[in-house]
Design an enzyme around this catalytic site. Structure first.
Site, PDB file in Angstrom:
ATOM      1  N   GLU A   1       0.806  -1.212   0.000  1.00 27.91           N
ATOM      2  CA  GLU A   1       0.000   0.000   0.000  1.00 27.91           C
ATOM      3  C   GLU A   1       0.848   1.275   0.000  1.00 27.91           C
ATOM      4  O   GLU A   1       0.547   2.217  -0.702  1.00 27.91           O
ATOM      5  CB  GLU A   1      -0.949   0.003   1.200  1.00 27.91           C
ATOM      6  CG  GLU A   1      -2.125   0.937   0.958  1.00 27.91           C
ATOM      7  CD  GLU A   1      -2.954   1.199   2.203  1.00 27.91           C
ATOM      8  OE1 GLU A   1      -2.760   0.467   3.193  1.00 27.91           O
ATOM      9  OE2 GLU A   1      -3.764   2.125   2.178  1.00 27.91           O
ATOM     10  N   ASP A   2       1.903   1.324   0.795  1.00 29.19           N
ATOM     11  CA  ASP A   2       2.647   2.579   0.939  1.00 29.19           C
ATOM     12  C   ASP A   2       3.918   2.669   0.121  1.00 29.19           C
ATOM     13  O   ASP A   2       4.462   3.753  -0.057  1.00 29.19           O
ATOM     14  CB  ASP A   2       2.957   2.826   2.424  1.00 29.19           C
ATOM     15  CG  ASP A   2       1.709   3.210   3.186  1.00 29.19           C
ATOM     16  OD1 ASP A   2       1.226   4.339   2.988  1.00 29.19           O
ATOM     17  OD2 ASP A   2       1.197   2.367   3.941  1.00 29.19           O
TER      18      ASP A   2
END
Ligand code: MN
Length: 501
Positions: A92-93
């Site tokens: 996700e990041d």
């Protein structure tokens, strides 16, 4: 509500949670060299993926996955879970494709990382967001409870560093933790995690009240702790005389948020709360638990109505122990919690206990699912109105359960707050539809149909065969979705009869 005049709370534990040396030391204390090597590989991969990125605090991003992994390691969970904890944000990041995680770390770890990533991406607002969040958590839990355990540890580190997050996001994150994460942790029997989530979120939700509770604690806890030490000495003597071997004792301080909620129920009067401090006694086996209870009652006077046998009647989240509150020699109230080592382990870690390493160096092959999660998924599919879903969850999942008895001694379990009507519908729909009154614990006076029952009540439902069916206002009285749907059904039938005539 967060008030900008109130000084921002400082993190309960400083950022030391994101300390690599500390994580290594915690892991080294219980992991094999192979397990440690896997964790090191996951760390190196995550550090490279997040390189150059920062947290809101200005710290390097990697302190966050380290912080989450630290929490997992403190729970003595296995290396797969800790590795997944280190990798939980790389998709996700840091934009790493999940396929690369699978390639490098295998199917199991990739599955966990993917699960945590999916829960993380909710882009809605208000109640819709809440419901969507819950649904995702339940789906993840049904697949593999480890995903939720990692999510909790992710959330705990986010709360520990919440002070640095922009103000408009703070309240939402704290609220979600209190309303979604903590109740689920509670339902999974993960009391240690539940308490951490609540106590970390509390100052952001209600700063004034949190400060007030802190003051109360500062005033009373020391005194209580001293009482406990004295009690422990007496108890040890008492049990040794009786030939009972104590494996361990510890004083448990009630969590701040949990104390706060209880204070609200008792006019904010701390003298009315009996379990601020509990003295835990851990002994060999169940028979000894009852022997200890008896020894305690022979020496100190038990408080009426405060003996709870959660061994014979476990809580719905699987909690086992015997509780009793006694009056000590100097007139104070203290609660004893009596349990075996296994009960203790499960009381602290609940569903996570299965993945814990033990001193023996083994850990039991865990069941990935938890039975009530299964039934929840099933039920969730049958509810299509989101409001019914939410209302149902609030009673069926997030409330504690109470155990009630029929006059014949059959046990009926219902959510806290349930009324005689819920009880009647639980017995049988026909009983529910024909209810005209209820008698509780043999009292001559009737128990109002809308007044909640208490755990342990013996409930006798009085029916009238001539009664036509439920009345419309019963819908406002009942607490369970079961009773509500049966009443709605009966009302529809009544309506059709009227129309036919
Ligand atoms: Mn995270």
């Amino acid at each position: 509500m967060v008030d900008s005049n109130v000084p921002t709370p400082t993190p309960a534990r400083p950022v030391e949670r994101g300390d690599l040396a500390k994580l290594r030391a915690t892991v080294a204390a219980y992991c094999t060299p192979e397990a440690t090597a896997l964790i090191e590989r996951a760390y190196a991969f995550a550090a490279a993926a997040h390189a150059g990125k920062q947290r809101c605090s200005g710290d390097p991003y990697i302190i966050h996955p380290i912080g989450a992994a630290q929490q997992l390691a403190e729970m003595r969970l296995d290396a797969t879970i800790i590795a997944a904890g280190l990798l939980h944000d790389v998709v996700e990041d840091a934009g790493i494709p999940i396929a690369r995680v699978r390639e490098r770390f295998g199917e199991d770890i990739a599955f966990l990382v993917d699960g945590v990533t999916k829960i993380g991406t909710v882009r809605l607002h208000g109640e819709q967001r809440y419901i969507e969040n819950l649904r995702k958590m339940f789906v993840a839990m049904a697949q593999d409870i480890r995903v939720i355990i990692i999510k909790f540890c992710d959330r705990i580190h986010n709360l520990e560093t919440l002070t640095y997050v922009p103000e408009h996001k703070r309240l939402r994150i704290a609220q979600e933790s209190l309303e979604i994460h903590a109740p689920i942790a509670n339902r999974l029997g993960m009391m240690e995690i539940k308490t951490q989530l609540e106590d970390l979120a509390f100052p952001f939700i209600a700063p004034d009240d949190a400060a007030w509770v802190n003051t109360l604690i500062a005033e009373t806890y020391d005194e209580r702790r001293a009482q406990c030490t004295a009690l422990r000495t007496t108890l040890t003597e008492l049990l040794t005389q009786g030939g009972i071997r104590i494996i361990g004792t510890s004083a448990r301080m009630k969590g701040k948020y949990s104390l706060y909620k209880k204070l609200q129920l008792h006019e904010r009067d701390i003298t009315r709360i009996y379990d601020i401090v509990a003295l835990r006694v851990i002994i060999e086996d169940i028979t000894t638990c009852y022997a200890v209870l008896s020894a305690i009652h022979q020496h100190w006077k038990p408080v009426r109505g405060r003996i709870k046998d959660y061994i014979a009647n476990p809580k719905m989240n699987g909690y086992h122990s015997i509780h009793t509150t006694v009056v000590t020699d100097d007139g104070a109230y203290v609660e004893f919690q009596i349990r075996t080592p296994q009960m203790h382990e499960e009381a602290e870690w609940g569903a996570a206990a299965a993945w814990r390493y033990h001193e023996r160096g083994t850990y039991h092959a865990p069941n990935k699912q938890v039975a009530w999660v299964d039934s929840l998924i099933h039920w969730q599919r049958s509810v299509d109105d989101p409001h019914d879903f939410l209302a149902g969850l609030k009673t069926e999942v997030f409330r504690d359960r109470i155990l009630l008895f029929t006059p014949r001694g059959d046990v009926i379990d219902l959510p806290e707050g349930a009324t005689p009507l819920d009880f009647a519908y639980q017995i049988h729909t026909d009983v529910g539809n024909r209810t005209i009154g209820a008698r509780v614990n043999g009292h001559a006076a009737l128990h109002p149909l809308d007044r909640p029952l208490n755990s342990g009540d013996i409930v006798e439902i009085i029916t009238d065969p001539k009664r036509k069916g439920p009345s419309q206002d019963w819908l406002h009285i009942v607490r369970t979705t079961h009773a509500r749907s049966k009443i709605k059904e009966a009302l529809r039938v009544q309506l059709r009869h009227h129309a036919a005539r």
